[in-house]
Design a protein around this motif. Structure first.
Motif, short mmCIF file in Angstrom:
data_model
loop_
_atom_site.label_atom_id
_atom_site.label_comp_id
_atom_site.label_asym_id
_atom_site.label_seq_id
_atom_site.Cartn_x
_atom_site.Cartn_y
_atom_site.Cartn_z
N LEU A 325 0.83 -1.20 0.00
CA LEU A 325 0.00 0.00 0.00
C LEU A 325 0.87 1.25 0.00
O LEU A 325 0.60 2.21 -0.74
N ASP A 326 1.91 1.26 0.80
CA ASP A 326 2.82 2.39 0.84
C ASP A 326 3.41 2.68 -0.53
O ASP A 326 3.48 3.83 -0.98
N ALA A 327 3.82 1.62 -1.23
CA ALA A 327 4.41 1.79 -2.56
C ALA A 327 3.37 2.30 -3.56
O ALA A 327 3.68 3.13 -4.42
N ALA A 338 -5.43 3.78 -5.91
CA ALA A 338 -4.48 2.99 -5.13
C ALA A 338 -5.19 1.84 -4.41
O ALA A 338 -4.69 0.71 -4.37
N PHE A 339 -6.36 2.12 -3.82
CA PHE A 339 -7.08 1.08 -3.09
C PHE A 339 -7.57 -0.02 -4.03
O PHE A 339 -7.52 -1.20 -3.69
N ALA A 340 -8.06 0.38 -5.19
CA ALA A 340 -8.54 -0.62 -6.15
C ALA A 340 -7.38 -1.50 -6.63
O ALA A 340 -7.52 -2.73 -6.74
N GLU A 341 -6.24 -0.90 -6.89
CA GLU A 341 -5.09 -1.66 -7.35
C GLU A 341 -4.54 -2.54 -6.24
O GLU A 341 -4.10 -3.68 -6.48
N PHE A 342 -4.56 -2.04 -5.02
CA PHE A 342 -4.12 -2.84 -3.87
C PHE A 342 -4.96 -4.11 -3.76
O PHE A 342 -4.42 -5.22 -3.62
N GLU A 343 -6.27 -3.96 -3.83
CA GLU A 343 -7.15 -5.13 -3.76
C GLU A 343 -6.89 -6.09 -4.92
O GLU A 343 -6.81 -7.31 -4.73
N ARG A 344 -6.72 -5.55 -6.12
CA ARG A 344 -6.50 -6.40 -7.29
C ARG A 344 -5.22 -7.22 -7.16
O ARG A 344 -5.18 -8.40 -7.49
N ARG A 345 -4.18 -6.59 -6.62
CA ARG A 345 -2.90 -7.28 -6.51
C ARG A 345 -2.86 -8.25 -5.34
O ARG A 345 -2.34 -9.36 -5.46
#
Length: 450
Positions: A325-327, A338-345
């Motif tokens: 998340l920090d990155a 960022a939140f959507a990509e965090f969940e996806r990854r």
């Protein structure tokens, strides 16, 4: 976009995330329902020790805390298996002492992370329970644990690091279905202690995770820096004995340990008192379909994906969440993206380690003293030696590397199928056709990305 982030939960993940985000210049406020553990002490008695592996170690390196944490940790080379007759044998985790895990005390680690976060500029508010949120207005509702007073604080961005019983998750679910599923294991745990010996030394080998596997249940023991061990008994909750429901008094407890853990019993002088004082803990797996509400709120760690502890990856996975998340946030304030990509990854990896942790319970309690399984582990090591960087045992991918959990799960299944194919019908490694195994490795496994 706002540079203010409110984190619910000042445990391990919340404190580490606060450190990382505060170092980026974000205004980080952390609200925790418990008192400050550095003042009040760690709640809940002796907690299950935590196994620190490469993923968690990497997060500590990013935060500049690796050296401080290792100073309070005890190295574990492998599993020390205790047979019913008292015989012991060490199953190494890796090739040598370059591939080990570390036993760390939850309370001391939490204090180290809290100090680091405060030094980085994060602000902590203890005895403040999150009781609700207005995500459209960007507000969080809190209640003071000491006085019961309620207050409302500005929370344009909320991150839930408040554990499996997450209050933020409940508030999010009231707004949008998260697809929450909790899968109870049907087994519980009870914490006990091996104190130091009279001369102050460890009573048993300190540099190992000790296992007393008994088929369907087990005890484990992890070393502490003060030369004690935290012992955990895992049993079915009910059903045919042995189970927790059948342990109705001190005589039942003494009979269980005398029969099934006779070499452990002499090292538990306070068995009856510990057993009576500590409740049976629950175990299960939490899965969600959705981890975030656009850019307003996000869950991570146990709040999003609690798992059973049998791969020692709960903390490591949560720490990896924090680094990811920090990155993703970087210098951006696009929380929605960022939140959507965090969940996806992260979600495929969280699902994969949840599955592997359940599988590892079966391995630990049923297989570590099983001859066909041990032969296959020998074959696995032989193929790893013959194909470095290509055939990497699943445990090594999970524990000593940062291979995505989802990749480790899929690749590990292919590798175990190769091992099982060439070991089937054999009783000694000398009988195994390793050349056939070489051919299968070359056919089915590309090099593993670093």
């Amino acid at each position: 976009m706002s540079d203010r982030i409110v984190i619910a939960g000042a445990g391990l993940a919340g404190a580490l995330l606060a450190t990382l985000l505060a170092r980026r210049g974000l205004r980080v406020e952390v609200f925790e329902r418990r008192p400050d553990p550095r003042v009040a002490g760690h709640e809940g008695g002796r907690s299950i020790n935590l196994a620190l592996a490469e993923r968690g170690m990497n997060a500590l390196r990013v935060a500049g805390l690796e050296r401080a944490v290792l100073a309070q940790a005890v190295m574990m080379r492998g599993r020390m298996v205790h047979d019913l007759d008292g015989a012991t044998h060490l199953l190494r985790y890796g090739r040598d002492d370059g591939e080990v895990i570390w036993s760390v005390h939850r309370g001391r680690l939490n204090a180290t992370l809290l100090d680091a976060a405060q030094a980085a500029g994060a602000r902590f508010h203890f005895d403040q329970r999150l009781v609700g949120a207005d995500f459209e207005a960007g507000l969080a509702r809190l209640q003071c644990g000491r006085t019961g007073d309620a207050c409302v604080v500005e929370a344009p961005v909320l991150v839930g690091a408040d554990g499996a019983g997450s209050a933020l998750r409940a508030a999010m679910a009231a707004v949008r279905p998260l697809g929450e599923r909790f899968e109870p294991l049907g087994h519980g745990y009870k914490e006990l202690e091996i104190p130091p010996a009279a001369d102050g030394r460890f009573r048993i080998e300190p540099h190992a995770l000790h296992i007393w596997p008994r088929g369907g249940y087990m005890c484990i023991a992890l070393p502490n820096a003060e030369r004690s061990f935290t012992v955990t008994l895992f049993l079915p909750n009910d059903g045919a004995p042995p189970c927790f429901a059948a342990l109705r008094g001190p005589d039942d407890v003494a009979a269980l340990f005398g029969r099934d853990f006779p070499d452990l019993l002499p090292h538990l002088p306070d068995l009856q008192a510990d057993f009576a004082a500590h409740p049976v803990g629950s175990l299960g797996t939490l899965r969600l379909d959705t981890w975030h509400l656009d850019g307003a709120a996000l869950l991570l760690g146990d709040a999003a994906h609690a798992i059973v502890p049998f791969h020692g990856q709960g903390m490591n996975c949560a720490f990896e969440d924090c680094v990811a998340l920090d990155a993703l946030l970087g210098d951006s304030r696009d929380y929605r993206a960022a939140f959507a990509e965090f969940e996806r990854r992260r979600k495929p990896d969280a699902d994969a380690i949840a599955d592997m942790a359940l599988e590892n319970y079966i391995e630990m309690r049923d297989l570590v003293d099983d001859a066909p399984f041990l032969l296959r582990k020998q074959v696995e090591r032989a193929l790893a030696d013959r194909h470095p960087g290509v055939f990497v045992p699943r445990y090594s991918m999970v524990t000593f590397r940062r291979t995505p959990y989802a990749v480790a799960k899929v690749r590990g299944a292919v590798q175990w199928d190769i091992v099982d194919t060439i070991a089937r019908g054999c009783s000694r490694i000398e009988d195994v056709d390793l050349a056939f195994g070489d051919a299968l490795v070359r056919e089915r496994l590309p090099p593993l990305a670093d």
